[in-house]
Design an enzyme around this catalytic site. Structure first.
Site, short mmCIF file in Angstrom:
data_model
loop_
_atom_site.label_atom_id
_atom_site.label_comp_id
_atom_site.label_asym_id
_atom_site.label_seq_id
_atom_site.Cartn_x
_atom_site.Cartn_y
_atom_site.Cartn_z
N SER A 138 0.87 -1.18 0.00
CA SER A 138 0.00 0.00 0.00
C SER A 138 0.90 1.23 0.00
O SER A 138 2.08 1.14 0.35
CB SER A 138 -0.88 0.01 1.26
OG SER A 138 -1.52 1.26 1.45
N TYR A 142 -1.89 -0.71 10.45
CA TYR A 142 -1.98 -1.02 9.03
C TYR A 142 -0.69 -0.63 8.32
O TYR A 142 -0.15 -1.40 7.52
CB TYR A 142 -3.17 -0.29 8.41
CG TYR A 142 -3.36 -0.58 6.94
CD1 TYR A 142 -3.86 -1.81 6.52
CD2 TYR A 142 -3.06 0.38 5.97
CE1 TYR A 142 -4.04 -2.09 5.16
CE2 TYR A 142 -3.25 0.12 4.62
CZ TYR A 142 -3.74 -1.12 4.23
OH TYR A 142 -3.92 -1.39 2.89
#
Length: 261
Positions: free
Chosen positions: A154, A167
């Site tokens: 990501s 995350y």
């Protein structure tokens, strides 16, 4: 909690590619299947996910368009499921050429919210899920001295954002694991290629996993304003797979042109 897990492996058998997916979103998986069927004659796919209804629908759609597909209900958190999926592909199509590890969760919240169950779930899926996929396929790739491992990180694996500490940590871990794998494979002369994808706001089901109300609202607004189709990730995967065996494009960052991620 909503968990979206699919495992994708790619095999080349004669003129065809066989693929299994680990996917954050049905849209990425569906678009990638479409790209493989359009660009490769005789594409063969092996699909793994927790939701059998989705698997069956996608496999049936592939078959109606002239492709070949099999599937197995799979949880990427379970090492034995990953191994069984690879074995299904080998027994059905004979050879593993590539794996796409795209499973993920993003139930973000401030650390002060103390959502420890969500933290643990992200570690299990985002990190251990990738490692389980690598463990399942690496011995085969090393033995045949070829293979392609593709994984999704990501933009949160390139920089840190407030409100998504855990995350970010899991996605930085994916970056580190994949880069070490690339270097170790090169040193060992196994000819295993790697690619890590760093998406920004790409259409997916990730926002649905956010349980913190304020965070969920903010991310939904962000994605509604900026998100681009999941097909963009499928295009990147297809590009990586299409490179000659002596060429490894190891990292791809993509996102909306208008998003200042």
């Amino acid at each position: 909690m909503v968990r979206f897990q699919f495992i994708n492996y790619f095999y080349k058998v004669k003129t065809g590619i066989v693929s299994l997916f680990s996917d954050k979103t049905n849209k990425v998986r569906s678009n990638l299947n479409k790209r493989l069927l359009n660009k490769e004659q005789g594409a063969k796919l092996v699909l793994g996910a927790r939701r059998e209804d989705k698997l069956k629908a996608i496999a049936d759609n592939i078959k109606t368009k002239g492709g070949e597909a099999v599937y197995r209900v799979t949880d990427v958190v379970k090492p034995e499921d990953n191994i069984a999926l690879v074995e299904l592909a080998k027994s059905t199509f004979g050879k593993v050429d590539a794996i796409f590890l795209n499973a993920g969760l993003m139930p973000n919240s401030p650390l002060s919210a103390l959502e420890t169950d969500n933290w643990n779930a992200m570690v299990d899926v985002n990190i251990k899920g990738v490692l389980n996929g690598i463990v399942a396929v690496l011995p085969t790739f090393e033995a045949q001295k070829s293979g392609h491992i593709i994984s999704t990180s990501s933009v949160a694996g390139l920089k840190v954002y407030p409100g998504c500490a855990v995350y970010c940590g899991t996605k930085w871990a994916v970056k580190a694991i994949m880069e070490a794998l690339r270097m170790e494979s090169a040193q060992a002369g196994t000819n295993i290629r790697t690619a890590t994808i760093y998406p920004a706001a790409v259409q997916s089901e990730l926002v649905a996993s956010i349980t913190d109300e304020a965070t969920s609202t903010a991310y939904r607004q962000l994605y509604d304003a900026y998100e681009i189709p999941a097909e963009r990730v499928a295009n990147v995967v297809a590009f990586a797979l299409a490179q000659p065996d002596d060429t490894n494009v190891s990292e791809f960052t993509l996102g909306p042109t208008t998003q200042p991620w």
